[in-house]
Design a protein around this motif. Structure first.
Motif, PDB file in Angstrom:
ATOM      1  N   LEU A 231      36.457  66.906  52.378  1.00 36.82           N
ATOM      2  CA  LEU A 231      35.950  67.684  53.053  1.00 36.82           C
ATOM      3  C   LEU A 231      34.503  66.564  52.768  1.00 36.82           C
ATOM      4  CD1 LEU A 231      37.040  70.123  49.759  1.00 36.82           C
ATOM      5  CD2 LEU A 231      36.991  70.262  52.440  1.00 36.82           C
ATOM      6  N   PRO A 232      34.350  65.538  52.114  1.00 34.25           N
ATOM      7  CA  PRO A 232      32.866  64.407  52.118  1.00 34.25           C
ATOM      8  C   PRO A 232      32.807  64.021  53.707  1.00 34.25           C
ATOM      9  CG  PRO A 232      34.468  64.095  50.576  1.00 34.25           C
ATOM     10  CD  PRO A 232      35.562  64.491  51.554  1.00 34.25           C
ATOM     11  N   ASP A 233      33.680  64.376  54.679  1.00 34.55           N
ATOM     12  CA  ASP A 233      33.695  63.701  55.660  1.00 34.55           C
ATOM     13  C   ASP A 233      32.737  65.240  56.738  1.00 34.55           C
ATOM     14  OD1 ASP A 233      34.013  60.611  55.751  1.00 34.55           O
ATOM     15  OD2 ASP A 233      36.057  62.189  56.833  1.00 34.55           O
ATOM     16  N   ALA A 234      33.055  66.179  56.025  1.00 31.52           N
ATOM     17  CA  ALA A 234      32.618  67.490  57.057  1.00 31.52           C
ATOM     18  C   ALA A 234      31.394  67.850  56.318  1.00 31.52           C
ATOM     19  CB  ALA A 234      33.863  68.997  56.465  1.00 31.52           C
ATOM     20  N   PHE A 235      31.281  67.122  54.961  1.00 30.40           N
ATOM     21  CA  PHE A 235      29.567  67.169  54.357  1.00 30.40           C
ATOM     22  C   PHE A 235      28.970  66.314  54.798  1.00 30.40           C
ATOM     23  CE2 PHE A 235      29.137  69.534  50.056  1.00 30.40           C
ATOM     24  CZ  PHE A 235      30.063  70.287  49.827  1.00 30.40           C
TER      25      PHE A 235
ATOM     26  N   LEU B  43      28.679  65.431  58.064  1.00 28.70           N
ATOM     27  CA  LEU B  43      29.203  65.691  59.305  1.00 28.70           C
ATOM     28  C   LEU B  43      27.864  66.889  59.170  1.00 28.70           C
ATOM     29  CD1 LEU B  43      29.489  66.303  62.448  1.00 28.70           C
ATOM     30  CD2 LEU B  43      31.008  67.643  62.068  1.00 28.70           C
ATOM     31  N   LEU B  44      27.906  68.024  58.438  1.00 29.02           N
ATOM     32  CA  LEU B  44      26.897  69.247  58.695  1.00 29.02           C
ATOM     33  C   LEU B  44      25.651  68.812  58.023  1.00 29.02           C
ATOM     34  CD1 LEU B  44      28.716  71.737  56.172  1.00 29.02           C
ATOM     35  CD2 LEU B  44      28.131  71.999  58.961  1.00 29.02           C
ATOM     36  N   ASP B  45      25.411  67.543  57.233  1.00 33.20           N
ATOM     37  CA  ASP B  45      24.035  67.303  56.982  1.00 33.20           C
ATOM     38  C   ASP B  45      23.082  66.309  57.737  1.00 33.20           C
ATOM     39  OD1 ASP B  45      21.654  65.780  55.211  1.00 33.20           O
ATOM     40  OD2 ASP B  45      23.226  63.591  55.187  1.00 33.20           O
TER      41      ASP B  45
ATOM     42  N   LEU C  39      26.823  77.780  51.260  1.00 29.80           N
ATOM     43  CA  LEU C  39      25.957  77.767  51.936  1.00 29.80           C
ATOM     44  C   LEU C  39      25.093  76.615  52.720  1.00 29.80           C
ATOM     45  CD1 LEU C  39      24.208  81.099  50.787  1.00 29.80           C
ATOM     46  CD2 LEU C  39      26.402  80.769  53.109  1.00 29.80           C
ATOM     47  N   PHE C  40      24.745  76.060  53.465  1.00 29.43           N
ATOM     48  CA  PHE C  40      23.201  75.298  54.697  1.00 29.43           C
ATOM     49  C   PHE C  40      22.785  75.498  54.425  1.00 29.43           C
ATOM     50  CE2 PHE C  40      27.673  73.273  53.719  1.00 29.43           C
ATOM     51  CZ  PHE C  40      27.255  71.919  53.206  1.00 29.43           C
ATOM     52  N   ASP C  41      21.262  74.857  54.648  1.00 28.15           N
ATOM     53  CA  ASP C  41      19.639  74.995  54.842  1.00 28.15           C
ATOM     54  C   ASP C  41      19.369  73.536  55.363  1.00 28.15           C
ATOM     55  OD1 ASP C  41      17.900  76.461  56.380  1.00 28.15           O
ATOM     56  OD2 ASP C  41      16.625  76.651  54.602  1.00 28.15           O
ATOM     57  N   GLY C  42      19.284  73.936  56.771  1.00 30.58           N
ATOM     58  CA  GLY C  42      18.471  72.242  57.180  1.00 30.58           C
ATOM     59  C   GLY C  42      19.204  70.713  56.441  1.00 30.58           C
ATOM     60  N   GLY C  43      20.671  70.842  56.173  1.00 32.28           N
ATOM     61  CA  GLY C  43      21.251  69.487  55.563  1.00 32.28           C
ATOM     62  C   GLY C  43      21.335  69.800  54.653  1.00 32.28           C
TER      63      GLY C  43
ATOM     64  N   ARG D 218      17.695  73.189  46.262  1.00 30.40           N
ATOM     65  CA  ARG D 218      18.382  72.616  47.749  1.00 30.40           C
ATOM     66  C   ARG D 218      18.894  71.585  46.837  1.00 30.40           C
ATOM     67  NH1 ARG D 218      16.058  75.090  52.449  1.00 30.40           N
ATOM     68  NH2 ARG D 218      16.298  72.739  53.354  1.00 30.40           N
ATOM     69  N   ILE D 219      20.219  70.783  46.849  1.00 34.92           N
ATOM     70  CA  ILE D 219      20.682  69.651  46.914  1.00 34.92           C
ATOM     71  C   ILE D 219      20.763  68.597  47.903  1.00 34.92           C
ATOM     72  CG2 ILE D 219      22.017  68.342  45.387  1.00 34.92           C
ATOM     73  CD1 ILE D 219      22.622  71.383  43.885  1.00 34.92           C
ATOM     74  N   SER D 220      19.850  67.453  47.870  1.00 39.75           N
ATOM     75  CA  SER D 220      21.192  67.245  49.152  1.00 39.75           C
ATOM     76  C   SER D 220      22.674  66.622  49.449  1.00 39.75           C
ATOM     77  CB  SER D 220      19.984  65.901  49.196  1.00 39.75           C
ATOM     78  OG  SER D 220      20.978  64.570  49.420  1.00 39.75           O
ATOM     79  N   THR D 221      22.736  67.033  50.426  1.00 40.94           N
ATOM     80  CA  THR D 221      24.708  66.783  50.963  1.00 40.94           C
ATOM     81  C   THR D 221      25.065  64.945  49.961  1.00 40.94           C
ATOM     82  OG1 THR D 221      24.354  65.921  52.327  1.00 40.94           O
ATOM     83  CG2 THR D 221      24.458  68.718  52.146  1.00 40.94           C
ATOM     84  N   GLU D 222      23.694  64.039  50.746  1.00 42.74           N
ATOM     85  CA  GLU D 222      23.906  63.158  49.939  1.00 42.74           C
ATOM     86  C   GLU D 222      24.215  62.354  48.666  1.00 42.74           C
ATOM     87  OE1 GLU D 222      22.241  58.623  50.439  1.00 42.74           O
ATOM     88  OE2 GLU D 222      21.872  59.857  51.866  1.00 42.74           O
ATOM     89  N   SER D 223      23.448  63.650  48.062  1.00 44.67           N
ATOM     90  CA  SER D 223      23.611  63.108  46.287  1.00 44.67           C
ATOM     91  C   SER D 223      24.589  63.955  45.614  1.00 44.67           C
ATOM     92  CB  SER D 223      21.931  64.294  45.527  1.00 44.67           C
ATOM     93  OG  SER D 223      22.165  64.715  46.008  1.00 44.67           O
ATOM     94  N   LEU D 224      25.109  65.087  46.647  1.00 45.70           N
ATOM     95  CA  LEU D 224      26.386  65.543  45.963  1.00 45.70           C
ATOM     96  C   LEU D 224      27.360  64.978  46.332  1.00 45.70           C
ATOM     97  CD1 LEU D 224      25.942  69.218  46.781  1.00 45.70           C
ATOM     98  CD2 LEU D 224      26.135  68.386  44.745  1.00 45.70           C
ATOM     99  N   LEU D 225      27.639  64.296  47.312  1.00 47.50           N
ATOM    100  CA  LEU D 225      29.146  63.377  47.695  1.00 47.50           C
ATOM    101  C   LEU D 225      28.704  62.291  46.674  1.00 47.50           C
ATOM    102  CD1 LEU D 225      29.076  63.795  51.808  1.00 47.50           C
ATOM    103  CD2 LEU D 225      30.665  64.916  50.369  1.00 47.50           C
ATOM    104  N   MET D 226      27.555  61.676  46.638  1.00 47.44           N
ATOM    105  CA  MET D 226      27.553  60.481  44.985  1.00 47.44           C
ATOM    106  C   MET D 226      27.795  60.853  44.536  1.00 47.44           C
ATOM    107  SD  MET D 226      27.039  57.694  47.441  1.00 47.44           S
ATOM    108  CE  MET D 226      26.136  56.288  46.240  1.00 47.44           C
ATOM    109  N   ALA D 227      27.683  61.404  43.681  1.00 48.13           N
ATOM    110  CA  ALA D 227      27.716  61.932  42.120  1.00 48.13           C
ATOM    111  C   ALA D 227      29.515  62.445  42.591  1.00 48.13           C
ATOM    112  CB  ALA D 227      26.427  63.516  41.988  1.00 48.13           C
TER     113      ALA D 227
END
Length: 185
Positions: free
Chosen positions: A1-5, A7-9, A31-35, A133-142
């Motif tokens: 799942l992190p890899d898919a996130f 990619l979407l980012d 739901l994603f909007d602009g990464g 609007r939450i950054s996918t990178e910050s979600l992955l790190m947390a």
């Protein structure tokens, strides 16, 4: 799942990401909007603004009545009406919605099996109140931090039914907790 996130980012495409887990008989949607992640939910644990705020102890029946006094036809969602009724601040509303999204994402990251799909589309079905609007990178790190911390805790806690308590104070070693109210949460 992190890899898919990730990619979407990188692609920055708007759309809906769906994860299904047959063994769990459950499904998650993000739901994603602009990464950025703008909404997330799990079928077995539906979330609404009212439920999120009630579970956090931020609103009660009187607060809902105050929000209901503001006409719905004004085009405002429940969150906006609660803010207008001065029941909750915009900042606290956004904080609670962010925590709810994070919890869903972290639960999805803990799933060990499942299938996912992404449908590129305009995300116009998002509730009016969802301006998070939450950054996918910050979600992955947390998420990685939570998983790491949980693995260390799981080694020390014998069962999830254990309820932690404060250790008794020994005689003359009374201590004072010096925390601000927001630090207790």
């Amino acid at each position: 799942l992190p890899d898919a996130f990730r990619l979407l980012d990188l692609t920055r495409k708007p759309g809906a990401w769906r994860v299904t887990a047959e063994l769990r008989n459950d499904e998650g949607n993000v739901l994603f909007d602009g990464g950025k992640v703008i909404h997330a939910g799990i079928r077995s644990n539906p979330t609404s603004i009212e439920r999120i705020l009630r579970q956090a102890g931020k609103i009660g029946d009187a607060d809902m009545a105050a929000a209901a006094a503001i006409p719905e036809e004004s085009g405002l969602g429940l969150g906006d009406r609660l803010v207008m009724a001065r029941v909750i601040t915009q900042r606290e509303l956004e904080r609670q919605l962010r925590m709810a999204i994070e919890n869903v994402i972290f639960e999805l990251m803990s799933w060990r099996e499942g299938f996912f799909s992404f449908e590129e589309r305009v995300v116009s079905t998002v509730p009016v109140d969802a301006r998070i609007r939450i950054s996918t990178e910050s979600l992955l790190m947390a998420g990685a931090r939570r998983i790491d911390e949980w693995s260390r805790i799981a080694d020390k806690v014998p069962s999830l039914s254990v309820v932690p308590t404060l250790a008794p104070v020994e005689g003359d070693r009374a201590s004072v907790l010096d925390l601000l109210p927001h630090e207790w949460e």
